[in-house]
Design a protein around this motif. Structure first.
Motif, PDB file in Angstrom:
ATOM      1  N   GLY A 240      95.033  41.394  90.068  1.00  0.00           N
ATOM      2  CA  GLY A 240      94.045  42.356  89.608  1.00  0.00           C
ATOM      3  C   GLY A 240      93.162  41.809  88.498  1.00  0.00           C
ATOM      4  N   ARG A 241      93.732  41.039  87.609  1.00  0.00           N
ATOM      5  CA  ARG A 241      92.947  40.457  86.509  1.00  0.00           C
ATOM      6  C   ARG A 241      91.896  39.492  87.039  1.00  0.00           C
ATOM      7  NH1 ARG A 241      96.492  37.748  82.132  1.00  0.00           N
ATOM      8  NH2 ARG A 241      94.501  37.746  81.002  1.00  0.00           N
ATOM      9  N   VAL A 242      92.276  38.695  88.028  1.00  0.00           N
ATOM     10  CA  VAL A 242      91.302  37.778  88.637  1.00  0.00           C
ATOM     11  C   VAL A 242      90.177  38.580  89.287  1.00  0.00           C
ATOM     12  CG1 VAL A 242      90.935  36.052  90.442  1.00  0.00           C
ATOM     13  CG2 VAL A 242      92.997  35.941  89.001  1.00  0.00           C
ATOM     14  N   GLN A 243      90.551  39.613  90.041  1.00  0.00           N
ATOM     15  CA  GLN A 243      89.555  40.426  90.730  1.00  0.00           C
ATOM     16  C   GLN A 243      88.652  41.169  89.739  1.00  0.00           C
ATOM     17  OE1 GLN A 243      89.813  41.941  94.453  1.00  0.00           O
ATOM     18  NE2 GLN A 243      90.226  39.775  94.827  1.00  0.00           N
ATOM     19  N   LEU A 244      89.241  41.637  88.657  1.00  0.00           N
ATOM     20  CA  LEU A 244      88.459  42.347  87.636  1.00  0.00           C
ATOM     21  C   LEU A 244      87.356  41.448  87.085  1.00  0.00           C
ATOM     22  CD1 LEU A 244      88.124  44.919  85.912  1.00  0.00           C
ATOM     23  CD2 LEU A 244      89.824  43.982  84.327  1.00  0.00           C
ATOM     24  N   GLY A 245      87.668  40.176  86.937  1.00  0.00           N
ATOM     25  CA  GLY A 245      86.669  39.227  86.451  1.00  0.00           C
ATOM     26  C   GLY A 245      85.512  39.012  87.415  1.00  0.00           C
ATOM     27  N   LYS A 246      85.729  39.332  88.681  1.00  0.00           N
ATOM     28  CA  LYS A 246      84.695  39.152  89.696  1.00  0.00           C
ATOM     29  C   LYS A 246      83.975  40.463  90.027  1.00  0.00           C
ATOM     30  CE  LYS A 246      87.439  35.492  91.928  1.00  0.00           C
ATOM     31  NZ  LYS A 246      88.134  35.095  93.176  1.00  0.00           N
ATOM     32  N   LEU A 247      84.498  41.574  89.527  1.00  0.00           N
ATOM     33  CA  LEU A 247      84.006  42.883  89.944  1.00  0.00           C
ATOM     34  C   LEU A 247      82.521  43.072  89.673  1.00  0.00           C
ATOM     35  CD1 LEU A 247      84.585  45.726  91.077  1.00  0.00           C
ATOM     36  CD2 LEU A 247      85.152  46.438  88.731  1.00  0.00           C
ATOM     37  N   HIS A 248      82.041  42.655  88.505  1.00  0.00           N
ATOM     38  CA  HIS A 248      80.638  42.876  88.163  1.00  0.00           C
ATOM     39  C   HIS A 248      79.720  42.212  89.190  1.00  0.00           C
ATOM     40  CE1 HIS A 248      76.980  43.465  85.844  1.00  0.00           C
ATOM     41  NE2 HIS A 248      76.725  42.167  85.988  1.00  0.00           N
ATOM     42  N   GLY A 249      79.986  40.956  89.505  1.00  0.00           N
ATOM     43  CA  GLY A 249      79.149  40.242  90.462  1.00  0.00           C
ATOM     44  C   GLY A 249      79.212  40.861  91.838  1.00  0.00           C
ATOM     45  N   TRP A 250      80.417  41.233  92.262  1.00  0.00           N
ATOM     46  CA  TRP A 250      80.570  41.878  93.569  1.00  0.00           C
ATOM     47  C   TRP A 250      79.826  43.210  93.625  1.00  0.00           C
ATOM     48  CZ3 TRP A 250      86.583  41.061  93.894  1.00  0.00           C
ATOM     49  CH2 TRP A 250      86.846  39.759  94.339  1.00  0.00           C
ATOM     50  N   THR A 251      79.895  43.960  92.523  1.00  0.00           N
ATOM     51  CA  THR A 251      79.234  45.266  92.482  1.00  0.00           C
ATOM     52  C   THR A 251      77.724  45.108  92.596  1.00  0.00           C
ATOM     53  OG1 THR A 251      81.011  46.193  91.133  1.00  0.00           O
ATOM     54  CG2 THR A 251      78.910  47.369  91.128  1.00  0.00           C
ATOM     55  N   GLU A 252      77.170  44.172  91.858  1.00  0.00           N
ATOM     56  CA  GLU A 252      75.730  43.941  91.929  1.00  0.00           C
ATOM     57  C   GLU A 252      75.317  43.521  93.333  1.00  0.00           C
ATOM     58  OE1 GLU A 252      73.505  44.751  89.604  1.00  0.00           O
ATOM     59  OE2 GLU A 252      75.249  45.544  88.536  1.00  0.00           O
ATOM     60  N   GLN A 253      76.161  42.734  94.007  1.00  0.00           N
ATOM     61  CA  GLN A 253      75.843  42.312  95.368  1.00  0.00           C
ATOM     62  C   GLN A 253      75.906  43.486  96.331  1.00  0.00           C
ATOM     63  OE1 GLN A 253      74.794  39.025  96.270  1.00  0.00           O
ATOM     64  NE2 GLN A 253      74.102  40.353  97.947  1.00  0.00           N
ATOM     65  N   ARG A 254      76.885  44.378  96.152  1.00  0.00           N
ATOM     66  CA  ARG A 254      76.958  45.579  96.988  1.00  0.00           C
ATOM     67  C   ARG A 254      75.698  46.434  96.813  1.00  0.00           C
ATOM     68  NH1 ARG A 254      81.843  47.423  99.181  1.00  0.00           N
ATOM     69  NH2 ARG A 254      83.598  46.002  98.845  1.00  0.00           N
TER      70      ARG A 254
END
Length: 376
Positions: A240-254
């Motif tokens: 989850g910590r790894v994914q949390l670090g990627k969440l912002h970029g993924w959200t902007e792409q969505r």
């Protein structure tokens, strides 16, 4: 329609488990500290930044998060909780699991979230809480819902299981009510293999939640209350910590993918998602409506599948019509008039919006959806 048999289908969702997630899991396994250790505490601290610095309590699933939050708020037999029927069953399951009654109300046609006017009309002397669901990643009308709750002295339990990093007028979901709940199931916008999180601004409530998830103990064998075993593992927290670090970029792409789809889908019988003023929609799902009811929608799904475009209906059967809820309500003489819920269940279909989509994928999706207008 041109056959796409020579091209790979575009999946409706694509969970990410990369080398960083694998390395994080292996690191924890090698450490031997695998349950309720430093990774869980670090994940809670990191996730707190998404919810205005609220206390965060990690658990083993989004359903557990809802269940424990209701328990901690002492909601139980004799109480009613207002909830949308247009949601995944977990929303109402948690209410039933604590012995309370789910009172189903209609949704707004654009956001698919609780209709505040319907909420106010459903309040009775037994109402203890309102459970808005931020469906598909679009925030519910929390400004109006929290005002209604304050007026009637009701708890607000946010089901934000599909809405990590969504917001309304700058306030993130999970930071409005008594508590918010999140899911980290693999198909969510971020995951921990499996897991959940509860956010709350109340330190005492947070302590109660920590006791409830761990057999009622803060110190080993010093049980203070009757509790459950709903802990998150450190392996899950590390992922989850790894994914949390990627969440912002993924959200902007969505959000960017959704903007492309909304700009280019022009089929006259298809309605693209509507975003309320002040809302930050994070597109857990990109959900279109197909005019003409379930038969037309199902025909559209078949044509999309033919074209290699993944699609799914969330949710074809409203909760109030599912057997565990329908039968007891019928016996009790309770019926629900939910026209917008029924219409949504007959017309919606979700198509790919995940951050793994390429430009070519987006073009293929648009072509396939626009061809629906010619062929239905």
């Amino acid at each position: 329609m041109t056959s796409s048999s020579n091209r790979q289908p575009i999946p409706a969702a694509r969970p990410v488990i990369g080398e960083e997630e694998i390395e994080a899991a292996v690191r924890v396994l090698r450490s031997g500290l695998v349950v309720q250790g430093p990774e869980v505490a670090a994940f809670e601290e990191g996730f707190s930044e998404l919810v205005d610095g609220r206390h965060c309590v990690a658990v083993n699933s989004g359903t557990s998060a809802l269940h424990l939050l209701l328990l901690a708020l002492e909601i139980g037999p004799g109480d009613e909780v207002i909830v949308p029927s247009f949601s995944f069953a977990a929303s109402a399951n948690a209410i039933r699991l604590v012995g309370a009654d789910a009172v189903f109300v209609d949704v707004e046609p654009d956001s698919y979230c609780l209709d505040p006017a319907a909420v106010e009309a459903a309040i009775t002397p037994r109402t203890a809480a309102i459970m808005p669901v931020h469906l598909y990643g679009h925030p519910a009308a929390m400004d109006r819902i929290t005002a209604i709750a304050a007026k009637h002295k009701l708890a607000v339990v946010e089901d934000a299981c599909q809405a990590h990093a969504a917001a309304l007028n700058g306030t993130p979901v999970g930071a409005f009510g008594a508590g918010g709940t999140f899911s980290f199931y693999p198909t969510k916008n971020m995951h921990s293999l499996e897991g959940g999180m509860i956010s709350t601004g109340d330190a005492e409530l947070a302590r109660t939640l920590r006791l409830l998830r761990n057999q009622g103990m803060e110190k080993r064998y010093a049980n203070e209350i009757v509790g459950c075993n709903m802990r998150m593992t450190d392996v899950a927290a590390a992922v989850g910590r790894v994914q949390l670090g990627k969440l912002h970029g993924w959200t902007e792409q969505r959000i960017a993918n959704a903007a492309y789809l909304s700009e280019h889908i022009t089929a006259p019988n298809v309605t693209t998602p509507v975003v309320a003023e002040g809302a930050r929609h994070i597109y857990h799902q990109y959900t279109i409506r197909v005019a003409g009811g379930a038969e037309a929608r199902d025909a559209a799904m078949a044509k999309l599948s033919e074209a290699g475009i993944g699609n799914a209906v969330y949710y074809p059967t409203p909760i109030h019509r599912l057997k565990p809820f329908w039968e007891p309500d019928q016996k009790a003489g309770r019926t629900w008039d939910l026209p917008e819920t029924e219409r949504a269940a007959a017309e919606v279909v979700s198509i790919p919006v995940h951050p793994s989509l390429s430009g070519e994928d987006l073009e293929r999706i648009v072509v396939a959806v626009n061809e629906l207008g010619e062929n239905l």
